[in-house]
Design a protein around this motif. Structure first.
Motif, PDB file in Angstrom:
ATOM      1  N   GLU A  45      70.542  35.325  98.845  1.00  0.00           N
ATOM      2  CA  GLU A  45      70.422  34.148  97.994  1.00  0.00           C
ATOM      3  C   GLU A  45      69.575  34.441  96.760  1.00  0.00           C
ATOM      4  N   PHE A  46      69.781  33.649  95.758  1.00  0.00           N
ATOM      5  CA  PHE A  46      69.048  33.759  94.506  1.00  0.00           C
ATOM      6  C   PHE A  46      67.601  33.336  94.693  1.00  0.00           C
ATOM      7  N   ALA A  60      64.744  29.466  92.271  1.00  0.00           N
ATOM      8  CA  ALA A  60      65.334  28.657  93.320  1.00  0.00           C
ATOM      9  C   ALA A  60      64.372  27.527  93.665  1.00  0.00           C
ATOM     10  N   ASP A  61      64.902  26.405  94.050  1.00  0.00           N
ATOM     11  CA  ASP A  61      64.051  25.257  94.392  1.00  0.00           C
ATOM     12  C   ASP A  61      63.053  25.603  95.493  1.00  0.00           C
ATOM     13  N   SER A  62      63.451  26.460  96.401  1.00  0.00           N
ATOM     14  CA  SER A  62      62.610  26.788  97.546  1.00  0.00           C
ATOM     15  C   SER A  62      61.366  27.577  97.169  1.00  0.00           C
ATOM     16  N   LYS A  64      60.098  27.446  93.724  1.00  0.00           N
ATOM     17  CA  LYS A  64      59.583  26.915  92.480  1.00  0.00           C
ATOM     18  C   LYS A  64      58.134  26.456  92.654  1.00  0.00           C
ATOM     19  N   SER A 108      70.886  29.611  87.159  1.00  0.00           N
ATOM     20  CA  SER A 108      70.885  31.025  87.507  1.00  0.00           C
ATOM     21  C   SER A 108      72.203  31.649  87.052  1.00  0.00           C
TER      22      SER A 108
END
Length: 127
Positions: A45-46, A60-62, A64, A108
């Motif tokens: 994953e990015f 990525a939101d995770s 940030k 992204s």
């Protein structure tokens, strides 16, 4: 372009770690650079991306607010500074590069856009 990632290791939850990606090739300074990760049993994953100058980044939101991406074009490196690490950040981290431009307003670039990949470095977050 050849990429070499380093800096992985074991860190306790809440800790920090800095990953570094060293690139060969004089044109790396013109490339978009990114970090991706693959946790056990999951797809890659990015994580983060930086445009060629480092002035446009996305996460990525995770991650940030916890991770930053920094590049030094004079040294041909792009680093991922990770803070407030969580067990769910455990993964093999890969750096990648592409000639495709990354512009503001986009979250992204797809993984398929990245033509150059490092070998990966393992980050384990555990007490």
């Amino acid at each position: 372009v050849q990429l070499q990632a380093s800096g992985g290791g074991l860190v306790q939850p809440g800790g920090s770690l800095r990953l570094s990606c060293a690139a060969s090739g004089s044109r790396f300074s013109l490339y978009t650079a990114g970090w991706f990760r693959q946790a056990p049993g999951k797809e890659r994953e990015f994580v983060a991306v930086s445009n060629w100058a480092g002035g446009i980044t996305s996460f990525a939101d995770s991650v940030k607010g916890r991770f930053t991406i920094q590049r030094n074009n004079g040294k041909n490196t792009v680093d991922l500074q990770m803070s407030s690490l969580k067990p769910e950040d455990t993964a093999v981290y890969y750096c990648a590069a592409t000639q495709r431009r990354f512009s503001s307003g986009f979250a992204s670039l797809p993984q398929s856009a990245f033509a150059y990949w490092g070998q990966g470095t393992l980050v384990t977050v555990s007490s």
